[in-house]
Design a protein around this motif. Structure first.
Motif, short mmCIF file in Angstrom:
data_model
loop_
_atom_site.label_atom_id
_atom_site.label_comp_id
_atom_site.label_asym_id
_atom_site.label_seq_id
_atom_site.Cartn_x
_atom_site.Cartn_y
_atom_site.Cartn_z
N ASP A 210 0.84 -1.21 0.00
CA ASP A 210 0.00 0.00 0.00
C ASP A 210 0.87 1.25 0.00
N THR A 211 1.92 1.23 0.81
CA THR A 211 2.82 2.38 0.87
C THR A 211 3.51 2.61 -0.46
N ALA A 212 3.93 1.52 -1.10
CA ALA A 212 4.57 1.64 -2.41
C ALA A 212 3.59 2.20 -3.45
N ALA A 213 2.34 1.75 -3.40
CA ALA A 213 1.34 2.25 -4.36
C ALA A 213 1.12 3.75 -4.16
N ASN A 214 1.02 4.19 -2.90
CA ASN A 214 0.85 5.62 -2.63
C ASN A 214 2.08 6.41 -3.06
N ALA A 215 3.26 5.79 -2.85
CA ALA A 215 4.51 6.48 -3.22
C ALA A 215 4.61 6.64 -4.73
N ARG A 216 4.18 5.64 -5.47
CA ARG A 216 4.22 5.76 -6.93
C ARG A 216 3.31 6.89 -7.41
N GLU A 217 2.13 6.98 -6.79
CA GLU A 217 1.23 8.06 -7.15
C GLU A 217 1.82 9.42 -6.77
N SER A 218 2.50 9.46 -5.62
CA SER A 218 3.14 10.70 -5.19
C SER A 218 4.26 11.11 -6.15
N VAL A 219 5.04 10.13 -6.61
CA VAL A 219 6.10 10.41 -7.58
C VAL A 219 5.51 10.95 -8.89
N ARG A 220 4.43 10.34 -9.33
CA ARG A 220 3.80 10.79 -10.58
C ARG A 220 3.30 12.22 -10.46
N LEU A 221 2.62 12.53 -9.36
CA LEU A 221 2.08 13.88 -9.19
C LEU A 221 3.20 14.91 -8.99
N THR A 222 4.22 14.53 -8.22
CA THR A 222 5.33 15.47 -7.98
C THR A 222 6.09 15.75 -9.27
N LYS A 223 6.27 14.69 -10.09
CA LYS A 223 6.95 14.90 -11.37
C LYS A 223 6.14 15.84 -12.27
N ALA A 224 4.81 15.68 -12.22
CA ALA A 224 3.96 16.57 -13.02
C ALA A 224 4.07 18.01 -12.52
N ARG A 225 4.14 18.19 -11.19
CA ARG A 225 4.28 19.53 -10.64
C ARG A 225 5.66 20.11 -10.99
N LEU A 226 6.68 19.23 -11.00
CA LEU A 226 8.02 19.68 -11.39
C LEU A 226 8.04 20.12 -12.85
N ASP A 227 7.42 19.30 -13.69
CA ASP A 227 7.37 19.67 -15.11
C ASP A 227 6.59 20.96 -15.33
N GLY A 228 5.61 21.21 -14.46
CA GLY A 228 4.82 22.44 -14.60
C GLY A 228 5.46 23.62 -13.91
N GLY A 229 6.64 23.40 -13.31
CA GLY A 229 7.33 24.49 -12.65
C GLY A 229 6.74 24.87 -11.30
N VAL A 230 5.93 23.99 -10.73
CA VAL A 230 5.29 24.30 -9.44
C VAL A 230 6.11 23.78 -8.27
N ALA A 231 6.75 22.63 -8.44
CA ALA A 231 7.49 21.97 -7.34
C ALA A 231 8.97 21.90 -7.69
N PRO A 232 9.83 21.97 -6.68
CA PRO A 232 11.27 21.82 -6.92
C PRO A 232 11.64 20.35 -7.12
N ARG A 233 12.86 20.15 -7.66
CA ARG A 233 13.32 18.78 -7.90
C ARG A 233 13.50 18.01 -6.59
N THR A 234 13.79 18.71 -5.49
CA THR A 234 13.96 18.01 -4.21
C THR A 234 12.69 17.27 -3.79
N ASP A 235 11.53 17.83 -4.13
CA ASP A 235 10.28 17.14 -3.80
C ASP A 235 10.19 15.80 -4.52
N LEU A 236 10.61 15.80 -5.80
CA LEU A 236 10.58 14.56 -6.57
C LEU A 236 11.54 13.53 -5.98
N ARG A 237 12.75 13.96 -5.62
CA ARG A 237 13.71 13.03 -5.07
C ARG A 237 13.24 12.46 -3.72
N GLN A 238 12.62 13.28 -2.91
CA GLN A 238 12.11 12.78 -1.63
C GLN A 238 10.98 11.77 -1.84
#
Length: 467
Positions: free
Chosen positions: A187-215
């Motif tokens: 369950d944790t891995a499934a949530n983490a994958r979704e978090s990675v997907r959303l964070t990457k989208a925010r990074l691509d949109g210039g909303v989130a820094p790269r550190t958020d994606l790495r975390q």
């Protein structure tokens, strides 16, 4: 007839030989008459604890089926049973020394010189080849010592049986807990994958820094590592269960979660008399060790007195086969020997001292076994007295952590909180859920430990009958 009467008299004296072994007096159990009571203990009843069987404590039919297989196939239990058989046979070996050893021999000799008719000699001889008069109980006490050691070995086999039942129940419950931990990691891995997907989208949109994606990727990697670890743990759990059962295990007999296990492991009551420990297999084994040591004192004391041996012989001898059993060919003889050591530099008296010291050590071991048993039961009751509150607190902590994770994730997505807050909340939830499973497993393990500590199923021994 005089020789026959002498032989009968000697046999009577041997059977009526006195014993120099001191009477075995068991000490009062060196523990209180009831279990500790207070905030850390459950005091439910002062009624006597009924005789337990594993089926009355472990009520799940799947676990009962595995237990029955284990009691049939487990190699450690087979070894214990073989040791019991060997100990019982040794009693018969030692006891045989209390009875006369009878022997018989026959011979034939024939000669023919050619100038005369051939002549033959035939003989048949039988008699007591070895018999020691047990006037001071040396042989009887040696038999008694071996008998008590055999009974102690049988008690040891019941200890193996009890440990097998408890260990299998523990392994079965641990498997259910590891299934839960695997689901938490997934369950944790499934949530983490979704978090990675959303964070990457925010990074691509210039909303989130790269550190958020790495975390977010760190959380995912940690969860995937936990999945691999839990799969390993489940495989090892199956290996252990297979070893205890002594053969292949049908996976349908394994629990899908700890929630299936907990209701089927019955909680045992506290408040019973501590004398119940006297039927624990290890305590029984220590008691028979004490009795054997006591009998050995009688053996050592008898060594101080003369040893009297009796031999007798009845036979037939003849020069011709036809007259072998004629009255004139019958002969008998009997004799006795007595030996006594005049000087042995105190060796035999030292032997008595050795046996007495061994008796004192066995007494201390017996009392120590009771005290250890009492401590194990008291410790299990101490955990049982507080575990319900710990389970409630762990469940409340998990619920609060789940709510916090949901709220912080929403605040992060809304731009109110940083991703670090959401990351901490996810880690806290993961730890809280694992802690809850560990606490629930402790609840089950404590019930199993109490079953073992009280000597549960002790009446269902490995063998029946006395040696």
């Amino acid at each position: 007839m005089t020789g026959t009467r002498a032989l009968l008299l000697a046999s009577t004296l041997a059977l009526a030989g006195c014993s120099l072994a001191p009477k075995t007096v068991l000490p009062a159990p060196p523990v209180p008459q009831s279990w500790p009571a207070g905030d850390a203990y459950l005091l439910q009843s002062e009624a006597a604890l009924p005789i337990l069987s594993y089926k009355s404590v472990f009520t799940d039919p799947r676990l009962q089926s595995l237990t029955e297989q284990a009691l049939t196939n487990n190699r450690d239990l087979r070894t214990a049973y073989a040791n019991v058989a060997a100990a019982r046979a040794q009693v018969r070996v030692t006891r045989s020394g209390q009875f006369p050893e009878l022997g018989i021999s026959a011979g034939a000799d024939y000669s023919d010189s050619g100038s005369t008719n051939g002549a033959g000699d035939f003989s048949l001889r039988g008699g007591v080849t070895a018999f020691e008069l047990d006037l001071f109980g040396k042989l009887a006490n040696a038999t008694e010592a071996d008998r008590n050691r055999a009974l102690g070995t049988e008690a040891a086999s019941r200890t193996v049986r009890l440990a097998l039942i408890a260990n299998l129940a523990d392994a079965w419950a641990t498997y259910g807990a590891d299934r839960d931990l695997l689901k938490i990691a997934e369950d944790t891995a499934a949530n983490a994958r979704e978090s990675v997907r959303l964070t990457k989208a925010r990074l691509d949109g210039g909303v989130a820094p790269r550190t958020d994606l790495r975390q977010a990727e760190q959380i995912l990697a940690t969860a995937e590592d936990s999945i691999a670890q839990q799969r390993t743990a489940l495989a090892q759990d199956e290996n252990l269960i297979r070893l205890l059962v002594g053969g292949d295990v049908d996976r349908a007999l394994l629990p899908a979660s700890l929630a299936e296990v907990t209701p089927t492991i019955v909680s045992l009551p506290a408040g019973v008399s501590s004398e119940i420990l006297l039927r624990r297999p290890d305590v029984i084994e220590a008691e028979y060790g004490l009795r054997a040591a006591n009998a050995n004192i009688g053996v050592a004391r008898a060594q101080l007195f003369p040893s009297i041996s009796l031999t007798g012989l009845l036979g037939f001898a003849s020069n011709a086969l036809g007259s072998l059993f004629d009255s004139g060919s019958f002969s008998w003889s009997a004799g006795g020997d007595a030996t006594a050591t005049i000087f042995d530099a105190g060796g035999r008296r030292a032997g008595v001292a050795v046996s007495e010291a061994q008796r004192d050590a066995a007494l201390a071991s017996y009392e120590g076994a009771i005290q250890t048993a009492f401590r194990e039961v008291a410790d299990a009751l101490a955990v049982q007295g507080t575990i319900s509150e710990r389970v409630r607190a762990a469940a409340a902590n998990s619920a609060a952590a789940a709510d916090t994770a949901t709220l912080t994730d929403a605040r992060y997505k809304g731009g109110v909180d940083s991703f670090l807050s959401s990351l901490d909340a996810q880690r806290s939830l993961y730890a809280a859920r694992r802690s809850e499973i560990a606490t629930q497993l402790l609840l089950v393990s404590t019930r199993i430990a109490l079953f073992r500590a009280l000597g549960g199923d002790s009446n269902a021994g490995s063998q029946t009958g006395a040696p």
